[in-house]
Write a protein that holds these residues in place. Structure first.
Motif, short mmCIF file in Angstrom:
data_model
loop_
_atom_site.label_atom_id
_atom_site.label_comp_id
_atom_site.label_asym_id
_atom_site.label_seq_id
_atom_site.Cartn_x
_atom_site.Cartn_y
_atom_site.Cartn_z
N VAL A 79 0.84 -1.23 -0.15
CA VAL A 79 0.25 0.10 0.12
C VAL A 79 0.78 1.24 -0.05
O VAL A 79 1.72 1.50 0.83
N GLN A 80 0.80 2.14 -0.88
CA GLN A 80 1.32 3.53 -0.78
C GLN A 80 0.33 4.38 -0.61
O GLN A 80 -0.76 4.39 -1.01
N LEU A 81 0.90 5.42 0.22
CA LEU A 81 0.10 6.75 0.69
C LEU A 81 0.68 7.95 0.25
O LEU A 81 1.71 8.23 0.30
N GLN A 82 -0.12 8.74 -0.24
CA GLN A 82 0.08 10.17 -0.70
C GLN A 82 -0.62 11.35 -0.27
O GLN A 82 -1.92 11.15 -0.35
N ALA A 83 -0.08 11.84 0.71
CA ALA A 83 -0.75 12.99 1.34
C ALA A 83 -0.49 14.29 0.73
O ALA A 83 0.43 14.42 0.20
N SER A 84 -1.61 15.16 0.90
CA SER A 84 -1.42 16.33 0.44
C SER A 84 -2.40 17.37 1.36
O SER A 84 -3.18 16.90 2.23
N GLY A 85 -2.20 18.76 1.05
CA GLY A 85 -2.85 19.60 1.86
C GLY A 85 -2.41 20.30 2.83
O GLY A 85 -2.88 21.48 3.46
N GLY A 86 -1.06 20.16 3.21
CA GLY A 86 -0.53 20.85 4.58
C GLY A 86 -0.33 22.57 3.98
O GLY A 86 -0.28 22.95 2.64
N GLY A 87 0.25 23.09 5.03
CA GLY A 87 0.55 24.56 4.82
C GLY A 87 0.56 25.48 6.00
O GLY A 87 0.51 24.99 7.02
N LEU A 88 0.83 26.88 5.49
CA LEU A 88 0.59 27.75 6.64
C LEU A 88 -0.71 28.41 6.75
O LEU A 88 -1.24 28.57 5.78
N VAL A 89 -1.24 28.62 7.84
CA VAL A 89 -2.43 29.07 8.36
C VAL A 89 -2.76 29.80 9.55
O VAL A 89 -1.75 29.61 10.59
N GLN A 90 -3.36 30.73 9.59
CA GLN A 90 -3.27 31.66 10.86
C GLN A 90 -4.26 31.16 11.89
O GLN A 90 -5.29 30.13 11.58
N PRO A 91 -4.07 31.33 12.98
CA PRO A 91 -4.80 30.84 14.27
C PRO A 91 -6.41 31.18 13.77
O PRO A 91 -6.73 32.23 13.60
N GLY A 92 -7.12 30.22 14.00
CA GLY A 92 -8.44 30.14 13.95
C GLY A 92 -8.96 29.58 12.34
O GLY A 92 -10.27 29.86 12.03
N GLY A 93 -7.93 29.57 11.54
CA GLY A 93 -8.41 29.24 10.31
C GLY A 93 -8.53 27.63 9.93
O GLY A 93 -8.55 26.88 11.16
N SER A 94 -8.57 27.43 8.81
CA SER A 94 -8.90 26.18 8.29
C SER A 94 -7.99 25.32 7.31
O SER A 94 -7.42 25.96 6.45
N LEU A 95 -7.83 24.12 7.31
CA LEU A 95 -7.11 23.56 6.26
C LEU A 95 -7.74 22.09 6.23
O LEU A 95 -8.48 21.51 7.16
N ARG A 96 -7.57 21.66 5.17
CA ARG A 96 -7.85 20.05 4.89
C ARG A 96 -6.86 19.13 4.48
O ARG A 96 -6.25 19.61 3.20
N LEU A 97 -6.57 18.13 4.79
CA LEU A 97 -5.58 17.19 4.31
C LEU A 97 -6.31 16.07 3.56
O LEU A 97 -7.25 15.54 4.07
N SER A 98 -5.72 15.77 2.72
CA SER A 98 -6.18 14.35 1.88
C SER A 98 -4.99 13.28 1.77
O SER A 98 -3.60 13.68 1.84
N CYS A 99 -5.53 12.04 2.03
CA CYS A 99 -4.53 11.00 1.83
C CYS A 99 -4.97 9.89 0.74
O CYS A 99 -6.07 9.29 1.07
N ALA A 100 -4.40 9.82 -0.15
CA ALA A 100 -4.75 8.57 -1.31
C ALA A 100 -4.26 7.30 -1.33
O ALA A 100 -2.75 7.39 -1.03
N ALA A 101 -4.72 6.28 -0.80
CA ALA A 101 -4.05 4.93 -0.91
C ALA A 101 -4.19 4.38 -2.31
O ALA A 101 -5.08 4.48 -2.87
N SER A 102 -3.05 3.58 -2.57
CA SER A 102 -3.04 2.98 -3.94
C SER A 102 -2.12 1.40 -3.77
O SER A 102 -1.64 1.41 -2.78
N GLY A 103 -2.35 0.76 -4.56
CA GLY A 103 -1.75 -0.62 -4.43
C GLY A 103 -2.65 -1.67 -4.36
O GLY A 103 -3.94 -1.41 -4.56
N SER A 104 -2.63 -2.68 -3.47
CA SER A 104 -3.36 -3.57 -2.93
C SER A 104 -4.20 -3.26 -1.75
O SER A 104 -3.61 -3.40 -0.69
N ILE A 105 -5.45 -2.83 -1.99
CA ILE A 105 -6.17 -2.17 -0.79
C ILE A 105 -7.08 -3.33 -0.31
O ILE A 105 -8.02 -4.02 -1.29
N PHE A 106 -7.20 -3.87 0.72
CA PHE A 106 -8.22 -4.65 1.61
C PHE A 106 -9.25 -3.98 1.72
O PHE A 106 -9.25 -2.66 2.29
#
Length: 114
Positions: A1-28
């Motif tokens: 299984v390979q995992l690819q994360a994205s969505g990090g960054g710099l944000v001010q206090p009180g702000g929002s971010l969304r992280l994503s992680c896609a799995a690939s390969g042989s997934i049960f």
């Protein structure tokens, strides 16, 4: 299984971010995906996990602010982070567990600062 994360960054206090992680390969079909984080000088800690049946668990410090979700068709897990605080600053790691073992993605740096 390979995992690819994205969505990090710099944000001010009180702000929002969304992280994503896609799995690939042989997934049960039965698995648990989640997010852990490691702040400078601290141990890696669990943030949130979600089972393939969408049962969730959160660490107390993010309850009510973070939401974990998943799209099983896309083998992708998301972490919506709202009301971010400086203490949320860390490298966030995607995690996948199934009967074969535990898999980790590369980290996504989240920095909360004014």
């Amino acid at each position: 299984v390979q995992l690819q994360a994205s969505g990090g960054g710099l944000v001010q206090p009180g702000g929002s971010l969304r992280l994503s992680c896609a799995a690939s390969g042989s997934i049960f079909s039965s698995n648990v995906m989640g997010w852990y984080r490691q702040a400078p000088g601290k141990q890696r800690e669990l943030v949130a996990v979600i089972t393939s049946r969408r049962s969730t668990n959160y660490t107390d410090s993010v309850k009510g602010r973070f939401t974990i979700s998943r799209d099983n068709a896309k083998n992708t897990v998301y972490l919506q982070m709202n009301s971010l605080m400086p203490e949320d600053t860390a490298v966030y790691y995607c995690n996948h567990k199934d009967l074969r073992g535990v898999y980790w993605g590369q980290g996504a740096l989240v920095t909360v600062s004014s």
